[in-house]
Scaffold this motif. Structure first.
Motif, short mmCIF file in Angstrom:
data_model
loop_
_atom_site.label_atom_id
_atom_site.label_comp_id
_atom_site.label_asym_id
_atom_site.label_seq_id
_atom_site.Cartn_x
_atom_site.Cartn_y
_atom_site.Cartn_z
N PRO A 42 -29.09 63.50 -60.01
CA PRO A 42 -29.69 62.27 -60.54
C PRO A 42 -29.16 61.95 -61.93
O PRO A 42 -28.89 62.84 -62.73
CB PRO A 42 -31.19 62.59 -60.58
CG PRO A 42 -31.25 64.08 -60.71
CD PRO A 42 -30.07 64.60 -59.93
N THR A 43 -28.99 60.67 -62.21
CA THR A 43 -28.58 60.24 -63.55
C THR A 43 -28.97 58.79 -63.74
O THR A 43 -28.98 58.01 -62.79
CB THR A 43 -27.06 60.42 -63.76
OG1 THR A 43 -26.73 60.04 -65.09
CG2 THR A 43 -26.26 59.59 -62.79
N LEU A 44 -29.30 58.43 -64.98
CA LEU A 44 -29.68 57.06 -65.31
C LEU A 44 -28.74 56.44 -66.33
O LEU A 44 -28.32 55.29 -66.20
CB LEU A 44 -31.12 57.04 -65.86
CG LEU A 44 -32.23 57.37 -64.85
CD1 LEU A 44 -33.56 57.50 -65.57
CD2 LEU A 44 -32.31 56.29 -63.78
N VAL A 60 -28.90 67.17 -66.13
CA VAL A 60 -28.58 68.49 -66.69
C VAL A 60 -28.37 69.53 -65.60
O VAL A 60 -29.03 69.53 -64.55
CB VAL A 60 -29.66 68.97 -67.67
CG1 VAL A 60 -29.66 68.13 -68.93
CG2 VAL A 60 -31.03 68.96 -67.01
N VAL A 61 -27.43 70.43 -65.85
CA VAL A 61 -27.14 71.55 -64.96
C VAL A 61 -27.05 72.83 -65.80
O VAL A 61 -27.00 72.77 -67.03
CB VAL A 61 -25.82 71.33 -64.20
CG1 VAL A 61 -25.93 70.14 -63.25
CG2 VAL A 61 -24.65 71.14 -65.17
N GLU A 62 -27.00 73.95 -65.12
CA GLU A 62 -26.93 75.23 -65.82
C GLU A 62 -25.50 75.76 -65.77
O GLU A 62 -24.91 75.89 -64.68
CB GLU A 62 -27.90 76.23 -65.19
CG GLU A 62 -28.16 77.44 -66.05
CD GLU A 62 -29.45 78.17 -65.69
OE1 GLU A 62 -29.74 79.18 -66.37
OE2 GLU A 62 -30.15 77.73 -64.76
N VAL A 63 -24.93 76.04 -66.94
CA VAL A 63 -23.60 76.62 -67.04
C VAL A 63 -23.74 78.08 -67.44
O VAL A 63 -24.38 78.39 -68.45
CB VAL A 63 -22.74 75.86 -68.08
CG1 VAL A 63 -21.37 76.51 -68.21
CG2 VAL A 63 -22.60 74.40 -67.68
N GLU A 64 -23.16 78.94 -66.66
CA GLU A 64 -23.29 80.38 -66.91
C GLU A 64 -22.78 80.74 -68.30
O GLU A 64 -21.67 80.36 -68.69
CB GLU A 64 -22.51 81.16 -65.85
CG GLU A 64 -22.75 82.67 -65.91
CD GLU A 64 -22.03 83.39 -64.79
OE1 GLU A 64 -20.99 84.04 -65.06
OE2 GLU A 64 -22.49 83.29 -63.62
#
Length: 286
Positions: A42-44, A60-64
């Protein structure tokens, strides 16, 4: 015949996306990679014709190895990067952001907002009826488009489209601070007294319906707006020789609004006042 210059070969970057090795062109963002792989993020505030502002934080996502969550719309893919898009941390963040946005603004005309709220089990009502809202009446000071800031999420896309990224008119900017921040003309003057040239490119990029055609606004108020009954036909603007592409949105044999394809090499979604709003003569049957 003019020879077309050869472009340098595209370099590919390999990284891990949700446990699977993926190769994408160098320079692509995480969001680009997700969309290419069929992952729905999702993005706005992200727009395919504008530089990302990272304003809404829904993607937002999780980057190791990273301390904080990364906005997928602007974080470029790096070799060896490991990205997780559906972790509990990322989903919780999206849920809270959707709750905050939906509790303070009207998302009723935001595409897919209701779908995302349901998917992430967001509960905007948990903040109660005292949650601060703008509660501002729509600004109707011209015959072409309406500004309904009760629906504005301050994504800055309209400011960028009016400013240095496209139109270079600079008719609008962000005024105020904190909760009082808002999109405004200079000295909060009526649009008719501002530098606005009525190109409507701000409407083109608005993700929530805070900016809309006067025709659409009136039809929604009357309960007659029905996108499922509309057809879209792309043609070429006849006002001058530039060759801008127009997409005519037609309902009940009437043009109700005009947009432009974002992938068009001439316009990139942008038009002038004639192309965007000068369609009334087509259906003037008097």
């Amino acid at each position: 015949m003019t020879a077309i210059p050869l472009q340098p070969p595209c370099r590919l970057v390999e990284f891990t996306l949700d446990g699977e090795p993926v190769r994408v062109p160098e320079g692509d963002t995480i969001l680009d990679a997700c969309r290419a792989g069929g992952k729905d993020i999702p993005t706005l505030c992200q727009g395919d014709t504008l530089t990302p502002k990272n304003a809404c934080r829904v993607c937002v996502v999780e980057v190791e190895g990273a301390r904080t969550l990364a906005p997928a719309c602007s974080r470029r893919v790096e070799p060896g990067m490991s990205v997780l898009t559906d972790t509990e941390r990322a989903r919780h963040s999206r849920k809270v952001v959707l709750e905050l946005l939906a509790s303070s603004t009207d998302l009723s005309t935001t595409p897919r907002a209701a779908e995302w709220i349901k998917e992430y089990e967001a509960k905007p009502d948990r903040f109660g009826t005292d949650a601060a809202r703008v509660n501002e009446e729509p600004k109707i000071d011209n015959d072409l488009y309406v500004r309904d800031y009760d629906k504005c999420i301050l994504c800055y896309k309209c400011v960028d489209a009016c400013g240095e990224q496209w139109q270079n008119t600079f008719a609008i900017a962000v005024a105020g601070r904190g909760f009082d921040a808002r999109i405004s003309t200079e000295h909060d003057a009526p649009l008719t007294d501002s530098a606005c040239v009525y190109c409507g490119n701000c409407i083109e990029v608005c993700p929530t319906g805070a900016l809309s055609f006067k025709s659409e606004f009136d039809m929604r108020a009357a309960g007659t707006w029905d996108e499922s009954a509309q057809t879209q036909t792309t043609t070429v603007c006849a006002y001058c020789g530039v060759g801008c592409n127009l997409t005519l949105h037609v309902q009940d044999n009437e043009i109700v609004k005009v947009t432009s394809p974002h992938d068009n090499p001439v316009t990139h979604g942008n038009l002038c006042i004639k192309g965007r709003f000068g369609y009334q003569h087509v259906q003037n049957r008097v």
